[in-house]
Design a protein around this motif. Structure first.
Motif, mmCIF file in Angstrom:
data_model
loop_
_atom_site.group_PDB
_atom_site.id
_atom_site.type_symbol
_atom_site.label_atom_id
_atom_site.label_comp_id
_atom_site.label_asym_id
_atom_site.label_seq_id
_atom_site.Cartn_x
_atom_site.Cartn_y
_atom_site.Cartn_z
ATOM 1 N N TRP A 56 0.734 -1.682 0.203
ATOM 2 C CA TRP A 56 -0.202 -0.258 -0.383
ATOM 3 C C TRP A 56 0.781 1.672 0.196
ATOM 4 O O TRP A 56 0.242 2.257 -0.423
ATOM 5 N N GLN A 69 1.628 2.262 -3.208
ATOM 6 C CA GLN A 69 0.859 2.573 -4.287
ATOM 7 C C GLN A 69 0.616 4.166 -3.801
ATOM 8 O O GLN A 69 0.674 5.205 -4.352
ATOM 9 N N MET A 74 -7.676 1.840 -4.720
ATOM 10 C CA MET A 74 -6.886 0.050 -5.832
ATOM 11 C C MET A 74 -7.392 0.116 -7.547
ATOM 12 O O MET A 74 -7.202 -1.107 -8.139
#
Length: 314
Positions: free
Chosen positions: A143, A146, A198
């Protein structure tokens, strides 16, 4: 030690440089609900030090990822590690009204670290005046990758597939993205419902980046196999490198911490390779010379028992 026994396997730099750290350094964050806590690590000596802002994976904190933070600081970087709101150390419940926006708050955290660079620099004794504010990179795992990728130009698609706001930051010019998830079209139904953020687009992620993927990283969030984690390399423009690690799962050998419970594929040699190639790539990408990067890439290609493969595109 598990993994390759070849004498060409990367080893941590020796003798190690002395690294100093300060934590928690607190940056005020009105509207966040919690002030932002940051760990600052840097070598005890050296000037003109470039900066890495590191975004942790789900549930971790500024105290996680010591294998990377310690090594990269020893190799000449100032490493800044914020604690995001999803950290287990904060104990924010899932029903907290901020939860749906934590993905966005994470990105704001990284930018707040950049805004507070003078404060963070002053918090570590002896660091003031030794930091090069013009050479800044981001890095992250899972994460955190990202979150970091958005500062390099990646964008989140809305429900209609339209790219959302450009959240890139011109202060950031390179990155290392570890186990960065691929396209949202390949999410399992649970992930598509609960993690709408996502759904990345890499079409505008043009900044130089080293993307690291494990060829045994089978995510329960995706209908695809390990090649899902190569999407950021395949689908982004500009100068990119892809390190694919043989036999590596999501922890990539143990980047999240020494003997961390979530590491399912412990392999110190893999971690050492990421330590070495990550630092060499960022020194190269931030204008600090490419000798080490070329040497490391050549050594990996020549290794008779390599830990992975390295690809490049311009």
């Amino acid at each position: 030690m598990s993994g390759s026994s070849t004498t060409n396997a990367p080893q941590p730099a020796a003798p190690p440089a002395v690294v100093l750290s300060a934590q928690p350094v607190v940056l005020t964050a009105p509207g966040r609900g919690e002030d932002l806590q940051v760990r600052v690590s840097a070598p005890a000596t050296g000037t003109g030090l470039p900066v890495i802002v590191f975004s942790h994976g789900y549930g971790s904190s500024m105290n996680g990822y010591a294998p990377l933070a310690d090594s990269w600081a020893a190799q000449g970087f100032v490493v800044l590690q914020p604690t995001h709101l999803d950290s287990r150390t904060l104990g924010i419940p899932a029903e907290d009204p901020r939860t749906p926006q934590i993905w966005r708050i994470r990105i704001e955290d990284l930018k707040r670290v950049l805004d507070g660079l003078d404060t963070l620099e002053a918090a570590l004794p002896g660091l003031a005046g030794r930091v090069d504010h013009s050479r800044i990179a981001v890095a992250g795992h899972s994460w955190g990758a990202q979150s970091a990728s958005t500062l390099l130009g990646a964008r989140v698609l809305d429900a209609d597939g339209v790219p959302g706001e450009d959240l890139s930051d011109p202060r950031v010019t390179a990155g290392v993205l570890l186990a960065l998830t691929g396209l949202g079209d390949d999410l399992v139904p649970f992930a598509a419902e609960h993690f709408p953020f996502m759904k990345p687009s890499f079409d505008t992620m043009a900044a130089p980046a080293l993307i690291v993927a494990g060829d045994s990283d089978h995510s329960h969030l995706s209908t695809r196999g390990p090649d899902w984690f190569t999407d950021p390399y395949v689908l982004s423009p500009g100068s990119k490198s892809l390190l694919t690690l043989f036999g590596a799962e999501h922890s990539l050998g143990g980047v999240s911490g020494y003997e961390a419970a979530e590491t399912t594929d412990a392999n110190p040699a893999r971690v050492a390779l990421i330590q070495q190639l990550g630092a060499a790539f960022l020194h190269h990408a931030l204008g600090g010379g490419d000798t080490d990067w070329k040497r490391a890439a050549t050594a990996l290609a020549a290794d008779p028992e390599p830990l992975g493969t390295l690809q490049h595109k311009e």
